[in-house]
Structure formats: structure tokens, C-alpha cells
Design an enzyme around this catalytic site. Structure first.
Site, PDB file in Angstrom:
ATOM      1  CB  ILE A   9      -0.995   0.017   1.215  1.00 17.66           C
ATOM      2  CG1 ILE A   9      -2.289   1.227   0.906  1.00 17.66           C
ATOM      3  CG2 ILE A   9      -0.475   0.220   2.455  1.00 17.66           C
ATOM      4  CD1 ILE A   9      -3.332   0.992   1.823  1.00 17.66           C
ATOM      5  CG  ASP A  32       0.143   2.086  12.661  1.00 14.63           C
ATOM      6  OD1 ASP A  32       0.065   3.160  11.890  1.00 14.63           O
ATOM      7  OD2 ASP A  32      -0.195   2.121  13.861  1.00 14.63           O
ATOM      8  CB  VAL A 118      -2.290  -7.802  15.591  1.00 11.65           C
ATOM      9  CG1 VAL A 118      -0.954  -8.312  15.121  1.00 11.65           C
ATOM     10  CG2 VAL A 118      -2.503  -6.194  15.325  1.00 11.65           C
ATOM     11  CE1 TYR A 119      -5.132  -3.448  17.122  1.00 14.30           C
ATOM     12  CE2 TYR A 119      -6.831  -2.153  16.396  1.00 14.30           C
ATOM     13  CZ  TYR A 119      -5.642  -2.127  16.916  1.00 14.30           C
ATOM     14  OH  TYR A 119      -5.336  -1.194  17.204  1.00 14.30           O
TER      15      TYR A 119
END
Length: 162
Positions: A9, A32, A118-119
Site C-alpha cells: 500500500i 501501520d 493482530v486485531y
């Protein structure tokens, strides 16, 4: 047009990329961390001035060293079984990001699969939520890109678009 790609991205040439951020906007792992590394230290400085972002909402910064002019940071929900409003919060991430993008004259935008790393959000359910929102906004953008991390993720989104 909604386009599904398997790409990095941070290399996409779009007006804005969406960052699956944490609530402190401090950078981290996954998408992130990759965005923060590619954008350079000015991104962290800009995020530090925003004071965080609540789950389901979005904020915007410049793209700095990225090809994208803007980074829209949105905080997805942590999956806890689906009974804590996760679906509404995830939908809000996509819709709020689109609204913020349109307010900044963004015509092309790229999204990662928010909350599915990871969420722990189940990928198929998250993809359906994302596409439901993005279809509503599709006429307002020249191009919406769903940027996938794996071939399996890309195949999932493509099957749901058909």
C-alpha cells in the site's frame, strides 16, 4: 470503480491511503508500521499533534515521503466475538474515512483490510462490511483500491465483488 490488488500500500499512486492505525496514532506493526516507515519521521510528528483517534473514527495527515498525498488514519475494532459493536465500528472506519477523503478532494483512495491482522477480525465478515460501505461511496470516487496482503485475501475480496 473498486479494484482489488495484492500490493504494498505504501507504493500505490493514489491521492490517499488509509492506515489501519492504533488509537495513539503511534505507528506499530503490520500496515501501520509499514506506512510510518515509508512516510518518514514527519508522519510520526504530525500524528503526535493530533492527540489520538477513537475506534471507528478517522483523522488525516499529509503523506510526506509516500506517493500518496494524504494518509487517513482509522482505528478499527479489536474482535472480541462480535457482541461488542465491532461490526458498526468497522463500518464506521470505512465510511468515516471516505467522508474525510471527500472533504479533502480525494478522487483515488486505497484501503487495507482494517482490523483483520493482530486485531483478529474474521476476514470474510470484515470484507463484507468493507465492501458494503465502499459500494455506497463508489460513485463519488474515480477509483477505490482494496490493497491486500496475500493472494488469499485478494481472492476473498474478488469473490465478494462478483
Amino acid at each position: 470503480m473498486i479494484q482489488v490488488v495484492r500490493e504494498d500500500i505504501t507504493r500505490l499512486h493514489v491521492d490517499a491511503i488509509v492506515n489501519a492505525a492504533n488509537s495513539r496514532l503511534s505507528g506499530g506493526g503490520g500496515v501501520d508500521g509499514a506506512i510510518h516507515r515509508a512516510a518518514g519521521p514527519r508522519l510520526a510528528a504530525a500524528c503526535g499533534q493530533l492527540g489520538g483517534c477513537p475506534t471507528g473514527q478517522a483523522v488525516i495527515t499529509g503523506g510526506f515521503d509516500l506517493p500518496a498525498r494524504w494518509v487517513i488514519h482509522t482505528v478499527g475494532p479489536v474482535w472480541t466475538g462480535g457482541q461488542a459493536g465491532e461490526a458498526d465500528l468497522l463500518a464506521s472506519c470505512y465510511c468515516t474515512s471516505c467522508q474525510l477523503a471527500l472533504a479533502h478532494d480525494v478522487r483515488t483512495i486505497a484501503f487495507p483490510a482494517i482490523s483483520t491482522g493482530v486485531y483478529g477480525y474474521p476476514k470474510a465478515e470484515a470484507a463484507r462490511i468493507a465492501l458494503n460501505c465502499l459500494r455506497d461511496y463508489q460513485p463519488k470516487f474515480e477509483r477505490i483500491v482494496i490493497c491486500c496482503f496475500s493472494d488469499a485475501d485478494r481472492d476473498l475480496y474478488e469473490s465478494l465483488l462478483d
